[in-house]
Design an enzyme around this catalytic site. Structure first.
Site, mmCIF file in Angstrom:
data_model
loop_
_atom_site.group_PDB
_atom_site.id
_atom_site.type_symbol
_atom_site.label_atom_id
_atom_site.label_comp_id
_atom_site.label_asym_id
_atom_site.label_seq_id
_atom_site.Cartn_x
_atom_site.Cartn_y
_atom_site.Cartn_z
ATOM 1 N N ASP A 29 0.858 -1.185 0.000
ATOM 2 C CA ASP A 29 0.000 0.000 0.000
ATOM 3 C C ASP A 29 0.895 1.236 0.000
ATOM 4 O O ASP A 29 1.889 1.280 0.730
ATOM 5 C CB ASP A 29 -0.884 -0.027 1.256
ATOM 6 C CG ASP A 29 -2.036 0.980 1.186
ATOM 7 O OD1 ASP A 29 -1.778 2.150 0.843
ATOM 8 O OD2 ASP A 29 -3.169 0.588 1.484
ATOM 9 N N GLY A 88 -12.036 3.172 -1.195
ATOM 10 C CA GLY A 88 -10.898 3.946 -1.687
ATOM 11 C C GLY A 88 -10.679 3.795 -3.182
ATOM 12 O O GLY A 88 -10.772 4.751 -3.930
ATOM 13 N N HIS A 95 -6.825 -5.778 2.477
ATOM 14 C CA HIS A 95 -5.685 -5.219 3.192
ATOM 15 C C HIS A 95 -5.129 -6.295 4.114
ATOM 16 O O HIS A 95 -5.882 -6.889 4.903
ATOM 17 C CB HIS A 95 -6.114 -4.032 4.072
ATOM 18 C CG HIS A 95 -6.610 -2.848 3.312
ATOM 19 N ND1 HIS A 95 -5.797 -1.794 2.974
ATOM 20 C CD2 HIS A 95 -7.841 -2.555 2.828
ATOM 21 C CE1 HIS A 95 -6.502 -0.876 2.319
ATOM 22 N NE2 HIS A 95 -7.749 -1.316 2.216
ATOM 23 N N LEU A 96 -3.832 -6.531 4.010
ATOM 24 C CA LEU A 96 -3.132 -7.418 4.951
ATOM 25 C C LEU A 96 -2.161 -6.530 5.708
ATOM 26 O O LEU A 96 -1.199 -6.012 5.133
ATOM 27 C CB LEU A 96 -2.382 -8.514 4.188
ATOM 28 C CG LEU A 96 -3.253 -9.482 3.377
ATOM 29 C CD1 LEU A 96 -2.383 -10.388 2.524
ATOM 30 C CD2 LEU A 96 -4.140 -10.311 4.301
#
Ligand SMILES: [Zn+2]
Length: 133
Positions: A29, A88, A95-96
């Site tokens: 990210d 988003g 998401h990890l």
């Protein structure tokens, strides 16, 4: 199509990709909640996670499981947290997030990191993944 995750999947937009196969890829990210925060996406453009075909949905979570332990080792975190919001970028993603306690999985903690720090973290995660397989 201007979807940024599709462009990353096609190699047309920059990202620190740490793992990929024919169906999915995982990359850092750009605004990690904690160092090592990964996004796991299907290559196919589907906006909403629960609209994914079952042929992708199950394997997507199986890949999340496979990535979690190498990510934990690479970052030294206590656990890998999992989150999905989907507001988003309109391309399904998981998401990890390496976390060490309650309430760390908070998007308000997301912040840009130095490019050199991101590159080093990506290398560590790739190394941990390579030593698993
Ligand atoms: Zn897309």
């Amino acid at each position: 199509m201007s979807c940024v995750f599709c462009r990353i999947a096609r190699g047309e937009a920059p990202a620190h990709v740490v793992w990929q196969d024919d169906l999915f890829l995982a990359f850092l990210d750009v605004q990690p909640i904690n160092p090592g925060h990964l996004l796991l996406i299907p290559r196919e453009h589907v906006d909403y996670l629960f609209d994914l075909d079952d042929a992708l949905y199950g394997p997507l979570f199986a890949r999340a499981k496979e990535l979690a332990e190498p990510l934990r080792r690479a970052t030294g975190c206590g656990r890998v947290g999992v989150a999905v919001e989907g507001y988003g970028v309109p391309h399904a993603h998981i998401h990890l997030v390496p976390i060490n306690g309650r309430l760390e999985l908070d998007p308000n903690r997301a912040a840009f990191r130095e490019e050199s720090e991101q590159a080093e973290m990506a290398a560590r995660i790739r190394e941990a993944l390579a030593s698993t397989s």
